[in-house]
Design a protein around this motif. Sequence first.
Motif, PDB file in Angstrom:
ATOM      1  N   PHE A 107       0.839  -1.199   0.000  1.00  0.00           N
ATOM      2  CA  PHE A 107       0.000   0.000   0.000  1.00  0.00           C
ATOM      3  C   PHE A 107       0.872   1.246   0.000  1.00  0.00           C
ATOM      4  CE2 PHE A 107      -2.762  -3.294   1.575  1.00  0.00           C
ATOM      5  CZ  PHE A 107      -3.983  -2.989   1.003  1.00  0.00           C
ATOM      6  N   ALA A 111      -4.041   7.414  -1.151  1.00  0.00           N
ATOM      7  CA  ALA A 111      -5.133   6.505  -1.500  1.00  0.00           C
ATOM      8  C   ALA A 111      -5.237   6.388  -3.018  1.00  0.00           C
ATOM      9  CB  ALA A 111      -6.447   7.030  -0.936  1.00  0.00           C
ATOM     10  N   CYS A 112      -5.707   5.224  -3.469  1.00  0.00           N
ATOM     11  CA  CYS A 112      -5.816   4.995  -4.919  1.00  0.00           C
ATOM     12  C   CYS A 112      -6.966   4.046  -5.196  1.00  0.00           C
ATOM     13  CB  CYS A 112      -4.515   4.382  -5.425  1.00  0.00           C
ATOM     14  SG  CYS A 112      -4.569   3.992  -7.172  1.00  0.00           S
ATOM     15  N   TRP A 197      -8.221  11.532 -10.144  1.00  0.00           N
ATOM     16  CA  TRP A 197      -8.490  11.348  -8.703  1.00  0.00           C
ATOM     17  C   TRP A 197      -7.207  10.845  -8.023  1.00  0.00           C
ATOM     18  CZ3 TRP A 197     -13.625   7.980  -8.677  1.00  0.00           C
ATOM     19  CH2 TRP A 197     -14.650   8.708  -9.276  1.00  0.00           C
ATOM     20  N   ARG A 344      -2.070   6.802   7.503  1.00  0.00           N
ATOM     21  CA  ARG A 344      -3.248   6.894   6.647  1.00  0.00           C
ATOM     22  C   ARG A 344      -3.580   5.561   5.992  1.00  0.00           C
ATOM     23  NH1 ARG A 344      -5.298   6.459   2.308  1.00  0.00           N
ATOM     24  NH2 ARG A 344      -3.328   5.601   1.548  1.00  0.00           N
ATOM     25  N   GLY A 345      -4.834   5.283   5.914  1.00  0.00           N
ATOM     26  CA  GLY A 345      -5.300   4.088   5.198  1.00  0.00           C
ATOM     27  C   GLY A 345      -6.793   4.287   5.100  1.00  0.00           C
ATOM     28  N   SER A 346      -7.412   3.789   4.061  1.00  0.00           N
ATOM     29  CA  SER A 346      -8.846   4.056   3.932  1.00  0.00           C
ATOM     30  C   SER A 346      -9.622   3.257   4.964  1.00  0.00           C
ATOM     31  CB  SER A 346      -9.316   3.688   2.531  1.00  0.00           C
ATOM     32  OG  SER A 346      -8.627   4.497   1.597  1.00  0.00           O
ATOM     33  N   ARG A 348     -12.343   1.028   6.470  1.00  0.00           N
ATOM     34  CA  ARG A 348     -13.131  -0.033   5.841  1.00  0.00           C
ATOM     35  C   ARG A 348     -14.509  -0.166   6.472  1.00  0.00           C
ATOM     36  NH1 ARG A 348     -12.083  -0.461   1.136  1.00  0.00           N
ATOM     37  NH2 ARG A 348     -11.854   1.693   1.673  1.00  0.00           N
ATOM     38  N   GLN A 429     -22.866   1.474  -0.863  1.00  0.00           N
ATOM     39  CA  GLN A 429     -21.842   1.074   0.108  1.00  0.00           C
ATOM     40  C   GLN A 429     -22.170   1.637   1.493  1.00  0.00           C
ATOM     41  OE1 GLN A 429     -17.662   0.853  -1.790  1.00  0.00           O
ATOM     42  NE2 GLN A 429     -18.651   2.495  -2.897  1.00  0.00           N
ATOM     43  N   GLY A 484     -12.209   7.460   0.207  1.00  0.00           N
ATOM     44  CA  GLY A 484     -12.803   7.877  -1.061  1.00  0.00           C
ATOM     45  C   GLY A 484     -13.856   6.851  -1.426  1.00  0.00           C
ATOM     46  N   LEU A 485     -14.862   7.277  -2.169  1.00  0.00           N
ATOM     47  CA  LEU A 485     -15.913   6.354  -2.597  1.00  0.00           C
ATOM     48  C   LEU A 485     -16.366   6.731  -4.001  1.00  0.00           C
ATOM     49  CD1 LEU A 485     -18.159   6.202   0.610  1.00  0.00           C
ATOM     50  CD2 LEU A 485     -16.714   4.360  -0.277  1.00  0.00           C
ATOM     51  N   THR A 486     -16.915   5.756  -4.698  1.00  0.00           N
ATOM     52  CA  THR A 486     -17.500   6.101  -5.987  1.00  0.00           C
ATOM     53  C   THR A 486     -19.012   6.274  -5.813  1.00  0.00           C
ATOM     54  OG1 THR A 486     -17.343   5.657  -8.336  1.00  0.00           O
ATOM     55  CG2 THR A 486     -17.823   3.763  -6.910  1.00  0.00           C
TER      56      THR A 486
HETATM   57  C1  LIG Z   1     -11.039   8.349  -5.469  1.00  0.00           C
HETATM   58  C2  LIG Z   1     -11.134   7.121  -4.627  1.00  0.00           C
HETATM   59  C3  LIG Z   1     -12.285   6.353  -4.691  1.00  0.00           C
HETATM   60  C4  LIG Z   1     -12.405   5.224  -3.890  1.00  0.00           C
HETATM   61  N1  LIG Z   1     -13.566   4.487  -3.952  1.00  0.00           N
HETATM   62  C5  LIG Z   1     -13.750   3.448  -3.100  1.00  0.00           C
HETATM   63  C6  LIG Z   1     -14.984   2.744  -3.071  1.00  0.00           C
HETATM   64  O1  LIG Z   1     -15.904   3.053  -3.834  1.00  0.00           O
HETATM   65  N2  LIG Z   1     -15.123   1.756  -2.165  1.00  0.00           N
HETATM   66  C7  LIG Z   1     -14.122   1.412  -1.302  1.00  0.00           C
HETATM   67  O2  LIG Z   1     -14.322   0.507  -0.487  1.00  0.00           O
HETATM   68  N3  LIG Z   1     -12.918   2.058  -1.319  1.00  0.00           N
HETATM   69  C8  LIG Z   1     -12.714   3.068  -2.183  1.00  0.00           C
HETATM   70  N4  LIG Z   1     -11.521   3.746  -2.196  1.00  0.00           N
HETATM   71  C9  LIG Z   1     -10.439   3.369  -1.279  1.00  0.00           C
HETATM   72  C10 LIG Z   1      -9.363   2.549  -1.998  1.00  0.00           C
HETATM   73  O3  LIG Z   1      -9.845   1.244  -2.194  1.00  0.00           O
HETATM   74  C11 LIG Z   1      -8.083   2.573  -1.177  1.00  0.00           C
HETATM   75  O4  LIG Z   1      -7.526   3.854  -1.252  1.00  0.00           O
HETATM   76  C12 LIG Z   1      -7.056   1.577  -1.701  1.00  0.00           C
HETATM   77  O5  LIG Z   1      -7.481   0.258  -1.464  1.00  0.00           O
HETATM   78  C13 LIG Z   1      -5.710   1.778  -1.029  1.00  0.00           C
HETATM   79  O6  LIG Z   1      -5.797   1.589   0.347  1.00  0.00           O
HETATM   80  P1  LIG Z   1      -5.446   2.702   1.413  1.00  0.00           P
HETATM   81  O7  LIG Z   1      -6.202   3.946   1.071  1.00  0.00           O
HETATM   82  O8  LIG Z   1      -5.886   2.098   2.720  1.00  0.00           O
HETATM   83  O9  LIG Z   1      -3.978   2.935   1.357  1.00  0.00           O
HETATM   84  C14 LIG Z   1     -11.360   4.857  -3.018  1.00  0.00           C
HETATM   85  C15 LIG Z   1     -10.201   5.627  -2.979  1.00  0.00           C
HETATM   86  C16 LIG Z   1     -10.078   6.740  -3.778  1.00  0.00           C
HETATM   87  C17 LIG Z   1      -8.821   7.562  -3.728  1.00  0.00           C
END
Ligand SMILES: Cc1cc2nc3c(=O)[nH]c(=O)nc-3n(C[C@H](O)[C@H](O)[C@H](O)COP(=O)(O)O)c2cc1C
Length: 519
Positions: A107, A111-112, A197, A344-346, A348, A429, A484-486
């Motif tokens: 990772f 974020a990506c 993004w 940082r980490g997204s 969950r 979601q 981030g989310l779509t």
């Molecule tokens: C623009 C953007 C949109 C994202 N959309 C989603 C999403 O729709 N659902 C989700 O579970 N995670 C989403 N993510 C989180 C990514 O899955 C996450 O950034 C990626 O797995 C890397 O993990 P980390 O952010 O923990 O380092 C999104 C991240 C970004 C930057």
Amino acid sequence: MHNWNTDLALTYHEETKHSYDSVYRSRHFLDWGNQPRPFKIYTGLEAIPLPAELPVTHAPALLAMSHPVETTATTLLLTLHDLAYVLFYAAGVTKRRNYPGYGEMLFRAAACTGALYHIDLYLAVSDLPGLRAGLYHFDPHDFALRQLRQGDYRRVVVEASGNDPALQEAPVIIIGSDTFWRNSWKYRARAYRHSFWDAGTILANLLAAANARALPARLTLGFADAPVNALLGLDTHREVALFLAGLGAGAPLPAASPPVEPLQVDVAPLSSEALDYPAIHIMHDASSLDSSEEAAEWREAAAAWRGVAPEASLPAPTGDLVALCPDAEESLPQAALEDVIRRRGSSRQFSQQPLSLTQLSNVLVRATQPIPADFLAAPGTRINDLYCIVNAVSGLSSGAYVFHPQEQALEVLQAGDFRLQAGALALGQELAADASVAVFALCDVPAVLEHFGNRGYRAAQLQAGILGGRMYLAAYAQGFGATGLTFFDDDVTDFFSPHAADKSVMFLIALGYAARRRR
Ligand SMILES: Cc1cc2nc3c(=O)[nH]c(=O)nc-3n(C[C@H](O)[C@H](O)[C@H](O)COP(=O)(O)O)c2cc1C
């Protein structure tokens, strides 16, 4: 001059919207056996390791996000350590996780979408202490540079930009590129939005890291595409340059750069086959600038966005206003940028625990500080407006709001509990339903295209991505989480209408305290 045939961008935008039908009736499946590798590997080029011992600045992330921060470091001369610092905190590998049946996932700092990491960073550098002038590729995999060309090539890049003054004396010009297939494998044609993004979250970190080292940094989006792609030796059907970022100061350009000969380098294949999504190429070509002159004209025109009041994109408030209460700069939480990015980490799963109004205020106010970029010339210029669904913020009623940056206030659009709607808008979601706040960046796409041409589509997505990246940092700096989310595009517009009737969503981020994951 495709840039002014703006039907092309409008078509791309419409065709890549998510709707119930496009998502649930899609036959697309993920071909795991053909997943592209998330790194560009130049086989046969020697690794030049970057210093592993990175400087520690302790610069508060909430300040570094938007301002140069005084450090004890002597940064008049950009060093290899500065460069390593900026590259690591922008795009380095910050975490390794093992997943049964999949293997190790690396990772990164930013974020990506889908953790597919399709953005690469290249560097055109002058002679630096410890690094010879050249064109380099940054490989986060082994935290090393690889030299693609020897000599000072900055003039090629600066000329392509139509001599952007911001790049003239930068000892390092970072060039961000995107390999489409690394993201379109999962997201198909919508991946072109993700180009910006995911470049945006990297740039939020990159600009903050530069600020933490008190290094000048500025983003350039106006450049003739072909000469930059040729310099990087890209097969433009697969990979293209997206942005330039000048780093540092005081290094005048050489009188001439060496000639740009075709590059003879080998790159490891990404997967056994790569599928092509023509909509991406059409959109990219349509937003390409053909010459240095066109780049210079584009920049000049960009500066005139919204005339004398580039910051005033919203109608005057008509609903009730709630004043925000951000911390004064000197009393902002002090979490250091280095720690924030490493942590940082997204999120969950969110816990539904409320944020305070001050925490939300800090996110909105810090994230919307000026971005140093050629297309946002006047301070405070913005392309996107922020709309919020507030689910749980103490001192703020649940409801739909729009943020007025100049007034530092939220205008109430509709009071009520919209948790279910937030989840539904985010493609069903739960993350958005359980979050304390969901923040949407929206812009008036036709107005942007009319002013900036198709290149404006890149600018709008990129500005939103940078805002999103900053909001990630602002959340983790205050001890809560973000993801981030779509989203379902038109449903979001409808939800915030009539206020947002002419606008489209560019980015969605959910904020809140993380919950332990359910088993
Ligand atoms: C623009 C953007 C949109 C994202 N959309 C989603 C999403 O729709 N659902 C989700 O579970 N995670 C989403 N993510 C989180 C990514 O899955 C996450 O950034 C990626 O797995 C890397 O993990 P980390 O952010 O923990 O380092 C999104 C991240 C970004 C930057």
